[in-house]
Design an enzyme around this catalytic site. Structure first.
Site, short mmCIF file in Angstrom:
data_model
loop_
_atom_site.label_atom_id
_atom_site.label_comp_id
_atom_site.label_asym_id
_atom_site.label_seq_id
_atom_site.Cartn_x
_atom_site.Cartn_y
_atom_site.Cartn_z
N ARG A 1 6.39 0.92 8.61
CA ARG A 1 6.58 2.01 9.58
C ARG A 1 7.41 1.59 10.79
O ARG A 1 7.70 2.42 11.65
CB ARG A 1 5.22 2.55 10.01
CG ARG A 1 4.51 3.23 8.85
CD ARG A 1 3.32 4.07 9.29
NE ARG A 1 2.76 4.71 8.11
CZ ARG A 1 1.55 4.47 7.63
NH1 ARG A 1 0.76 3.61 8.24
NH2 ARG A 1 1.12 5.10 6.55
N ARG B 1 2.05 -29.48 12.81
CA ARG B 1 1.48 -28.22 13.27
C ARG B 1 0.98 -27.38 12.10
O ARG B 1 -0.10 -26.78 12.18
CB ARG B 1 2.52 -27.44 14.07
CG ARG B 1 2.92 -28.19 15.34
CD ARG B 1 4.16 -27.63 15.97
NE ARG B 1 4.56 -28.48 17.08
CZ ARG B 1 5.77 -28.50 17.59
NH1 ARG B 1 6.72 -27.72 17.11
NH2 ARG B 1 6.06 -29.30 18.59
N ASP C 1 0.85 -1.19 0.00
CA ASP C 1 0.00 0.00 0.00
C ASP C 1 0.89 1.24 0.00
O ASP C 1 2.09 1.15 -0.26
CB ASP C 1 -1.01 -0.03 1.16
CG ASP C 1 -0.40 0.22 2.53
OD1 ASP C 1 0.84 0.44 2.65
OD2 ASP C 1 -1.16 0.19 3.51
N HIS D 1 9.73 -23.09 10.80
CA HIS D 1 8.73 -23.73 11.66
C HIS D 1 7.31 -23.65 11.13
O HIS D 1 6.49 -24.50 11.48
CB HIS D 1 8.76 -23.11 13.05
CG HIS D 1 10.03 -23.40 13.79
ND1 HIS D 1 10.19 -23.09 15.13
CD2 HIS D 1 11.20 -23.96 13.41
CE1 HIS D 1 11.40 -23.46 15.52
NE2 HIS D 1 12.03 -23.99 14.49
N GLY E 1 -2.66 -5.57 8.91
CA GLY E 1 -3.87 -5.60 8.09
C GLY E 1 -3.68 -6.37 6.81
O GLY E 1 -4.52 -7.20 6.42
N CYS F 1 2.67 -3.11 4.33
CA CYS F 1 1.81 -2.00 4.70
C CYS F 1 2.41 -1.34 5.93
O CYS F 1 3.49 -1.73 6.36
CB CYS F 1 0.35 -2.42 4.90
SG CYS F 1 -0.05 -3.26 6.44
#
Length: 142
Positions: A109, A136, A8, A98, A70, A65
């Site tokens: 940021r 897992r 973004d 893993h 998000g 982002c």
């Protein structure tokens, strides 16, 4: 290797540096990200990269982002996607070793461009360990 990248408005400079590194290493890059700092909606780019993973058009994905959260949440809505939020190369390595992550999510940021480039390089060059981790990883998908 085929790599899809999406970002973004928080990540155009990060993307530029990462794509430059990837191309010097001979990787094929599909760019879905914006080159502008004008506000855009990160899910649009997350879904494009995630679709490339689920449709086997890319081996790995990179999403960027502001917080990395998000865009990772949006990508992780796709079956077979394991997007890992990474903020240091050690986390990027563990995400591959893993969790068999196939997309790295970078918080622009909260990391520097050199850190981001180093994380991507580490992520792409780290193998999944399998073994006990496979069980897992199998439980992640519903």
């Amino acid at each position: 290797m085929k790599i899809s990248i999406g970002n973004d408005h928080a990540g155009p400079e990060y993307k530029k540096a990462i794509v430059e590194m990837l191309k010097t290493k001979g990787h094929e890059v599909t760019n879905y990200g914006t080159d502008s700092i004008d506000s855009v909606d990160y899910p649009d780019f997350a879904h494009a990269v995630a679709n490339d993973i689920t449709e086997a058009k890319a081996d790995f994905g990179i999403i960027i982002c502001g917080s990395g959260n998000g865009i990772a949440m949006a990508a992780n809505k796709h079956a077979k996607v394991r997007a890992a939020l990474c903020w240091m190369k050690e986390i990027a390595a563990l995400a591959r070793q893993h969790n068999n992550a196939n997309i790295i999510s970078i918080p622009a940021r909260y990391t520097s461009i050199p850190q981001a480039v180093d994380m991507v390089d580490t992520f792409l060059n780290t193998e999944f360990e399998g073994g006990r981790h496979q069980t897992r990883v199998d439980k992640i998908s519903c």
